[in-house]
Scaffold this active site. Structure first.
Site, PDB file in Angstrom:
ATOM      1  N   TYR A   1     -36.314  21.929 -34.073  1.00  0.00           N
ATOM      2  CA  TYR A   1     -35.619  21.758 -35.350  1.00  0.00           C
ATOM      3  C   TYR A   1     -35.206  23.110 -35.913  1.00  0.00           C
ATOM      4  O   TYR A   1     -34.087  23.291 -36.391  1.00  0.00           O
ATOM      5  CB  TYR A   1     -36.527  21.027 -36.346  1.00  0.00           C
ATOM      6  CG  TYR A   1     -35.828  20.612 -37.626  1.00  0.00           C
ATOM      7  CD1 TYR A   1     -35.180  19.385 -37.708  1.00  0.00           C
ATOM      8  CD2 TYR A   1     -35.817  21.447 -38.744  1.00  0.00           C
ATOM      9  CE1 TYR A   1     -34.535  18.999 -38.885  1.00  0.00           C
ATOM     10  CE2 TYR A   1     -35.180  21.066 -39.902  1.00  0.00           C
ATOM     11  CZ  TYR A   1     -34.542  19.844 -39.967  1.00  0.00           C
ATOM     12  OH  TYR A   1     -33.900  19.481 -41.129  1.00  0.00           O
TER      13      TYR A   1
ATOM     14  N   LYS B   1     -31.240  24.279 -36.659  1.00  0.00           N
ATOM     15  CA  LYS B   1     -30.690  24.589 -37.973  1.00  0.00           C
ATOM     16  C   LYS B   1     -30.224  26.039 -38.080  1.00  0.00           C
ATOM     17  O   LYS B   1     -29.254  26.338 -38.784  1.00  0.00           O
ATOM     18  CB  LYS B   1     -31.709  24.245 -39.059  1.00  0.00           C
ATOM     19  CG  LYS B   1     -32.058  22.757 -39.094  1.00  0.00           C
ATOM     20  CD  LYS B   1     -30.811  21.863 -39.049  1.00  0.00           C
ATOM     21  CE  LYS B   1     -31.132  20.392 -38.993  1.00  0.00           C
ATOM     22  NZ  LYS B   1     -29.919  19.544 -38.901  1.00  0.00           N
TER      23      LYS B   1
END
Length: 305
Positions: free
Chosen positions: A175, A179
């Site tokens: 993750y 991002k």
């Protein structure tokens, strides 16, 4: 009729089925744009997300808001489908003014607070493909149409500003990398688009009251404040319309090039452009996170919305 500064403009919101993408499409429509809303979830078939929201619903909401909504089922990991989408927009409109890369779908694949050796490589790499490969594939096929006319805008939607993500680990290596990468893509596009008179921006909402988040807290948009009983910091949350209005404001700004290559948030743009969330407030979630939530202070949104 309300002012429609984007009348005659054409937008592609890639990943418009739900959440931020849906309301970005709707708010662009409210500003008068023709909006192509893409995703994998249709009334005839659900994606692996297995949720009820559909791109047809999004398109209908765009039209109801005052724009023209066009739903197109696209898997943005399949280059031929994305190429076909770009050809269709060219054939039907002859132009593209706004590209919003909001494709995601990685939430079910994320594993939190586990080191990489305790995570599934299959799920992790799938998450990265959904978050990064889709955005690059869409840019590859859509940008030649976008640069045909000066003034185009590309918005890379992520979670966290570049400044925040540089100093805060996002609780999962996959993750976290996803991002950081999305924000970096906006910086990369900025270099490539500037000579053509186009602008690229990395944009993040704050704590988003998406359909999934509302379900998680057992509330609706009408009684969302009840979610503060579970987590008092939920008081800083914002509706998806807030970041939608941020994108619409950027798209309508004749001086949008001042944002080229920058990373910003819905709260930051609200201060500049003067729009509000649906309740008339202006949540400043990332400043709140740094100054209140992350240091462990009691929840208090005074001065932050």
């Amino acid at each position: 009729m309300a002012e429609q500064p984007l009348a005659g403009r054409v937008a592609l919101v890639a990943g418009a089925t739900r959440g931020a993408g849906r309301q970005i499409a709707v708010q662009l429509g409210a500003a008068g744009a023709t909006v192509y809303a893409t995703g994998r979830s249709t009334r005839g078939k659900r994606s692996e997300m297995d949720r009820p929201e559909t791109i047809e619903e999004t398109a209908e909401l765009v039209t109801a808001a005052g724009g023209t909504g066009i739903a197109v089922a696209v898997d943005h990991l399949v280059p031929d489908q994305v190429a076909g989408l770009a050809r269709r927009i060219d054939d039907e409109q002859g132009r593209l003014d706004v590209l919003v890369n909001d494709i995601w779908g990685g939430d079910p694949l994320a594993t939190w607070d586990k080191p990489v050796w305790e995570q599934s490589l299959g799920n992790g790499f799938r998450l990265l493909r959904l978050a990064v490969d889709t955005h690059i594939t869409t840019a590859h096929h859509a940008m030649p149409l976008l640069i045909r006319n000066p003034g185009g805008l590309v918005v890379e939607m992520g979670d966290g500003t570049t400044a925040y993500n540089e100093t805060n680990y996002r609780l999962s290596v996959f993750y976290d990398l996803a991002k950081v990468s999305v924000n970096r893509l906006a910086f990369s596009w900025a270099q490539e688009l500037a000579p053509h008179g186009a602008t690229a921006v990395a944009l993040t909402p704050g704590w988003l009251r998406s359909e999934m988040m509302l379900e998680h807290f057992g509330v609706t948009e009408d009684n969302w404040l009840d979610g503060t009983k579970t987590d008092p910091h939920f008081a800083i949350s914002e509706s998806p319309a807030y970041v939608g209005r941020a994108v619409a404001a950027l798209a309508a700004d004749p001086d949008k090039a001042r944002w080229n290559g920058k990373s910003t948030s819905s709260g930051d743009l609200a201060k500049v452009y003067g729009f509000t969330d649906l309740d008339g407030s202006r949540p400043d979630a990332w400043r709140y996170l740094v100054e209140v939530q992350d240091p462990g202070k009691p929840a208090d949104v005074t001065g932050y919305r």
